[in-house]
Design an enzyme around this catalytic site. Structure first.
Site, PDB file in Angstrom:
ATOM      1  N   ASP A 366     -14.203  -6.113   1.171  1.00 38.93           N
ATOM      2  CA  ASP A 366     -12.642  -6.393   0.660  1.00 38.93           C
ATOM      3  C   ASP A 366     -12.069  -5.619   1.746  1.00 38.93           C
ATOM      4  O   ASP A 366     -12.480  -5.270   3.062  1.00 38.93           O
ATOM      5  CB  ASP A 366     -12.771  -6.100  -0.866  1.00 38.93           C
ATOM      6  CG  ASP A 366     -11.389  -6.524  -1.299  1.00 38.93           C
ATOM      7  OD1 ASP A 366     -10.121  -5.639  -0.811  1.00 38.93           O
ATOM      8  OD2 ASP A 366     -11.243  -7.511  -1.874  1.00 38.93           O
ATOM      9  N   ARG A 443       4.204  -1.751  -0.500  1.00 37.88           N
ATOM     10  CA  ARG A 443       3.147  -1.894  -0.208  1.00 37.88           C
ATOM     11  C   ARG A 443       2.859  -0.386   1.039  1.00 37.88           C
ATOM     12  O   ARG A 443       1.753  -1.333   1.765  1.00 37.88           O
ATOM     13  CB  ARG A 443       2.153  -2.013  -0.328  1.00 37.88           C
ATOM     14  CG  ARG A 443       0.191  -1.762  -0.977  1.00 37.88           C
ATOM     15  CD  ARG A 443      -0.728  -2.855  -0.956  1.00 37.88           C
ATOM     16  NE  ARG A 443      -2.266  -2.235  -1.025  1.00 37.88           N
ATOM     17  CZ  ARG A 443      -2.799  -2.352  -1.636  1.00 37.88           C
ATOM     18  NH1 ARG A 443      -3.841  -4.125   0.116  1.00 37.88           N
ATOM     19  NH2 ARG A 443      -4.356  -1.838  -1.679  1.00 37.88           N
ATOM     20  N   ASP A 478      -5.721 -12.695   0.208  1.00 40.61           N
ATOM     21  CA  ASP A 478      -4.845 -11.402  -0.015  1.00 40.61           C
ATOM     22  C   ASP A 478      -2.934 -11.638   0.344  1.00 40.61           C
ATOM     23  O   ASP A 478      -2.914 -12.155   1.297  1.00 40.61           O
ATOM     24  CB  ASP A 478      -5.045 -10.479   0.081  1.00 40.61           C
ATOM     25  CG  ASP A 478      -4.666  -9.620  -1.622  1.00 40.61           C
ATOM     26  OD1 ASP A 478      -4.089  -9.714  -2.250  1.00 40.61           O
ATOM     27  OD2 ASP A 478      -5.381  -8.389  -1.658  1.00 40.61           O
ATOM     28  N   ASN A 480      -0.379  -9.259  -0.279  1.00 40.35           N
ATOM     29  CA  ASN A 480       0.060  -7.569  -1.576  1.00 40.35           C
ATOM     30  C   ASN A 480       1.380  -7.119  -1.110  1.00 40.35           C
ATOM     31  O   ASN A 480       1.848  -6.591  -1.911  1.00 40.35           O
ATOM     32  CB  ASN A 480      -0.576  -6.832  -1.132  1.00 40.35           C
ATOM     33  CG  ASN A 480      -1.857  -7.241  -1.372  1.00 40.35           C
ATOM     34  OD1 ASN A 480      -2.191  -6.704  -2.976  1.00 40.35           O
ATOM     35  ND2 ASN A 480      -2.752  -7.595  -0.705  1.00 40.35           N
ATOM     36  N   CYS A 526      -5.683 -14.450  -4.261  1.00 43.49           N
ATOM     37  CA  CYS A 526      -5.352 -13.849  -3.953  1.00 43.49           C
ATOM     38  C   CYS A 526      -4.223 -13.437  -3.421  1.00 43.49           C
ATOM     39  O   CYS A 526      -3.408 -13.674  -2.478  1.00 43.49           O
ATOM     40  CB  CYS A 526      -6.597 -13.006  -3.626  1.00 43.49           C
ATOM     41  SG  CYS A 526      -6.428 -11.233  -4.443  1.00 43.49           S
ATOM     42  N   ASP A 548      -5.892  -8.500 -11.131  1.00 40.21           N
ATOM     43  CA  ASP A 548      -6.288  -6.932 -10.250  1.00 40.21           C
ATOM     44  C   ASP A 548      -6.855  -6.387 -11.514  1.00 40.21           C
ATOM     45  O   ASP A 548      -7.263  -5.043 -11.276  1.00 40.21           O
ATOM     46  CB  ASP A 548      -5.747  -5.813  -9.674  1.00 40.21           C
ATOM     47  CG  ASP A 548      -5.880  -6.210  -8.324  1.00 40.21           C
ATOM     48  OD1 ASP A 548      -6.400  -6.731  -8.264  1.00 40.21           O
ATOM     49  OD2 ASP A 548      -4.897  -6.046  -7.559  1.00 40.21           O
TER      50      ASP A 548
HETATM   51  C1  DGJ Z   1      -4.821  -6.603  -3.893  1.00 38.16           C
HETATM   52  C2  DGJ Z   1      -6.376  -7.921  -4.408  1.00 38.16           C
HETATM   53  O1  DGJ Z   1      -5.773  -8.023  -5.355  1.00 38.16           O
HETATM   54  C3  DGJ Z   1      -7.348  -6.293  -4.916  1.00 38.16           C
HETATM   55  O2  DGJ Z   1      -8.520  -6.877  -5.254  1.00 38.16           O
HETATM   56  C4  DGJ Z   1      -7.956  -6.440  -3.464  1.00 38.16           C
HETATM   57  O3  DGJ Z   1      -8.060  -7.218  -2.645  1.00 38.16           O
HETATM   58  C5  DGJ Z   1      -6.965  -5.282  -2.780  1.00 38.16           C
HETATM   59  N1  DGJ Z   1      -5.734  -6.192  -2.908  1.00 38.16           N
HETATM   60  C6  DGJ Z   1      -7.306  -4.867  -1.238  1.00 38.16           C
HETATM   61  O4  DGJ Z   1      -6.182  -4.295  -0.520  1.00 38.16           O
END
Ligand code: DGJ
Length: 726
Positions: A366, A443, A478, A480, A526, A548
């Site tokens: 990851d 973030r 991902d 975020n 994700c 998560d």
């Molecule tokens: C958010 C993801 O949902 C997690 O599973 C993980 O990959 C983190 N980001 C890593 O920064």
């Protein structure tokens, strides 16, 4: 099947169990006349009420007929500013400052096969007898034209819709709202269900009774979001899992979206769905065309379970693509919750080593393997291996993993950049920000401007280089943070309102490159868990990290809500450590395993830290899932309880298409002394057949009507029953 009746000017779209009808009336207005259970024949416009309604104005050509009003007629694609005061389907600013559009029929075409949408995901017709209806409407005054596209996936009981907007006039037009779906229902009481939630609490079903007025949910976060999934159900108030009419709509889109459910002055319902109009302004030059995303619609007269199962089948077989779409996915272990950013190659190998001994098939590394990525303040954008952690790069690590008999997978977050990165230092203007303003951080990262070709090429090149550098068979893509400071160096002022949508098209372009150039790679989507779990992403990534939140009890809710639209084959579900990192709760290893079998199944912890008992349990879970995966992935899913309501237990089951295998999963609720022993009533079995369970034989009818007696269990204990037809 599409039927055009020249005499009545009706077009009826038939799927296996549903019919959908529209009619071109004598004034060229396209009326919506029916969507429901399959009909043999009929012109349902006879049900429309024609009365002189106060303050519902009349088109000029209606003359003295005050019973004809666009305000009261059910529309296939509603007009703007010409007498229908319910929500519009399309709004535009014309060169003369007017905003009116009045759609009238021009022509229609019935075509074999299903339409596609350039650069955008959509359901496809492989293996089906699909047809397309193109319905062309025009606003005569401005020359603006819409082609309403209908895809009929008969065997799947699924109808898709999308809209092509063409500027056939002589001056530019700015589109400010273009919906993919407008669906009018006749008068009647109705409920609607949306999937709300939050980060780590994704897709919580919200059911409300529809009252007069417009009730809207949606996302203006630039992604489909944790808070509001692009899926909605309209249903009769007494509709439940097994009975009643329900209409579902899923937007095949991963950006801002709007769902509007309107109760009208006459108790009709209008459902609108499409790109959210917030900061949407699409400049359409004469001759230009704009394509909306697609909406997939399902109707069932047999309740919500049937509705969901139809979405599941359609998404699994005719939306998801690629080598892995219907294949058993490797059972994976991901190091995120095991190590967070603190790992090196030896640590990854040590997790993999133990995992390989219990039957795990893939090690996924990851976040934290690249750049100066030792925490979440730095490194995003610099896709070079962090040699302190992984000397020699990815290839030697992948080789060590492969030597254990395991596959190797990798996490990436291509859409983002940290200010503390070489990429940002070289190209600060590649991040979304408005000149003169300090950008909003999420973030501690900024969003790359995917509307710019050079940014997309940078990402593609880095992905190609990374994926070619080692034996990588899986990536977790991902994303975020939400989008803010939406402004691009690459767009003129009058086109900044195109950014949100162009961003999504940019994501799709990169994902399509992966699909074409790396077809063997399994992509798991994700977005901080399930923040972009939508039909758009599932076109590129057949599975999506569901949340998560890996707490087994919270997952019951998240997987329950997710199941209203999305198939188990798409639900990334892992067993994690206790106390759970999100909730601090302890649940038994067996329970965590049972819950994770509701999805793609994997692990998210350091197996080296488990007791021998737990490790044995893990080995058993893996062996079991290797036997059971097919019924989970390809079977029909039944929600037996609602985890948002307190109960003695929560339960769900999977039944194979042939009804010869069923897997029943039960997680007990709170325990109390001298416990009540509830029965569990199964669903979906063949009532005429017998099933074997633990050496005993029971009738399918008996298990569904008489039920199963659940054993006494500890609090939050779990049981799983596998039934096999004898
Ligand atoms: C958010 C993801 O949902 C997690 O599973 C993980 O990959 C983190 N980001 C890593 O920064």
């Amino acid at each position: 099947m599409i039927q055009f009746d020249k005499q009545t000017n009706t077009l009826t779209l038939h799927t296996a169990h549903t019919s959908y009808q529209m009619k071109v009336d004598e004034k060229g207005v396209l009326l919506h006349t029916y969507y429901g259970k399959r009909l043999r024949k009929g012109d349902l416009s006879r049900l429309i009420c024609h009365e002189d309604r106060g303050f519902s104005p009349n088109p000029y050509e209606a003359g003295t007929d005050r019973t004809y009003s666009l305000d009261t007629l059910p529309q296939e694609y509603s007009t703007c500013n010409v007498g229908d005061f319910r929500p519009t389907s399309l709004e535009a600013d014309f060169a003369d400052g007017s905003v009116a559009v009045d759609w009238r029929y021009v022509t229609h075409h019935i075509l074999h096969g299903k339409y596609t949408i350039p650069g955008q995901p959509s359901f496809y017709d492989e293996g089906l007898t699909a047809e397309t209806l193109e319905m062309v409407l025009k606003d005569a005054h401005t020359g603006l034209e819409v082609t309403l596209l209908y895809g009929i996936l008969e065997e799947l009981d699924l109808i898709t819709r999308a809209v092509r907007v063409h500027n056939g006039g002589e001056t530019p037009v700015a589109l400010t709202r273009v919906m993919s779906l407008c669906l009018d229902f006749p008068a009647g009481k109705r409920d609607y269900i949306t999937l709300g939630g939050a980060y780590a609490r994704e897709r919580e079903p919200v059911r409300a009774h529809l009252t007069q007025g417009t009730h809207s949910v949606g996302s203006v976060r630039g992604t489909s979001s944790h808070q509001s999934n692009p899926f909605v159900v309209v249903c009769d108030p007494d509709t439940n899992e097994d009975h009643g009419s329900c209409w579902g709509a899923a937007l095949v889109y991963s950006g801002n979206h709007l769902i509007e459910v309107t109760g009208t002055q006459f108790d009709e319902t209008r459902l609108i769905m499409g790109i959210h109009p917030f900061h949407f302004r699409w400049q359409l030059e004469p001759g230009d065309t704009f394509h909306t995303p697609e909406v997939a619609m399902v109707y069932s007269h047999q309740g919500l379970t049937d509705l969901s199962q139809k979405f599941h089948r359609g998404i699994r077989l005719n939306l998801c693509r690629g080598t892995w779409k219907d294949e058993r996915r490797p059972i994976l272990i991901n190091n995120w919750e095991a190590t967070y950013f603190q790992f090196d190659a030896d640590k990854i190998v040590s997790i993999a080593q133990t995992a390989s001994q219990v039957g795990v098939e893939m090690m996924v590394m990851d976040d934290g393997w690249f750049g100066k990525r030792n925490d979440d303040f730095a490194g995003l954008g610099d896709w070079n291996v962090n040699e302190h952690k992984l000397p020699g790069g990815l290839a030697p690590l992948a080789e060590r993993i492969n030597a254990l008999g395991m596959k190797f997978g990798l996490w990436v977050e291509p859409e983002m950049v940290n200010e503390d990165s070489d990429l940002y230092r070289a190209h600060p203007d590649w991040a979304l920000q408005i000149p003169g303003r300090k950008p909003t951080r999420g973030r501690s990262q900024l969003v790359l401007d995917l509307t710019r070709a050079e940014v997309r090429e940078y990402i593609k090149d880095n992905l190609r280089r990374t994926l070619n550098s080692a034996n990588i068979v899986y990536i977790k893509w991902d994303m975020n943070r939400s989008l803010t400071d939406v402004w691009s160096m690459g767009l003129p002022a009058q086109r900044q309102g195109e950014l949100y949508h162009r961003y999504v098209l940019g994501v799709y372009e990169i994902l399509e490159m992966l699909h074409q150039e790396f077809p063997h790679i399994l992509i798991e989507g994700c977005s901080g868990g399930g923040g972009r779990f939508d039909c758009g992403m599932l076109y590129y990534s057949p599975q999506f990290w569901c949340s998560d939140n890996t707490d087994a009890l919270d997952r019951l809710r998240i997987q329950y809500g997710t199941s209203f639209c999305y198939p188990c084959s798409a639900v990334g579900a892992h067993v994690s450590a206790v106390p759970n990192h999100q909730t601090g709760r302890e649940t038994p290893m067996h329970t965590r395993g049972v819950v994770a079998t509701g999805g793609t199944f994997g692990y998210e912890l350091d197996l080296n830290k488990l007791s021998q008992d737990d490790l044995d349990e893990v080995a058993g879970q893996i062996a079991q899932f290797k036997e059971d995966w097919e019924v989970v992935m390809r079977g029909d899913y039944y929600r037996l309880t609602n985890p948002f309501e307190p109960g003695y237990y929560q339960a769900w089951m999977h039944v194979s298409q042939e009804k010869d295998v069923a897997l029943v999963s039960v997680v007990m609720g709170e325990t109390h002394a001298n416990p009540i022993r509830p029965l569990l009533y199964l669903k979906g079995l063949n009532p005429q057949e017998d099933y074997e369970l633990d050496g005993q034989v029971y009738g399918g009818d008996e298990l569904m009507s008489g039920g199963l007696a659940l054993p006494v269990q500890k609090e939050h204990g779990a049981v799983q029953y596998k039934l096999t037809r004898v």
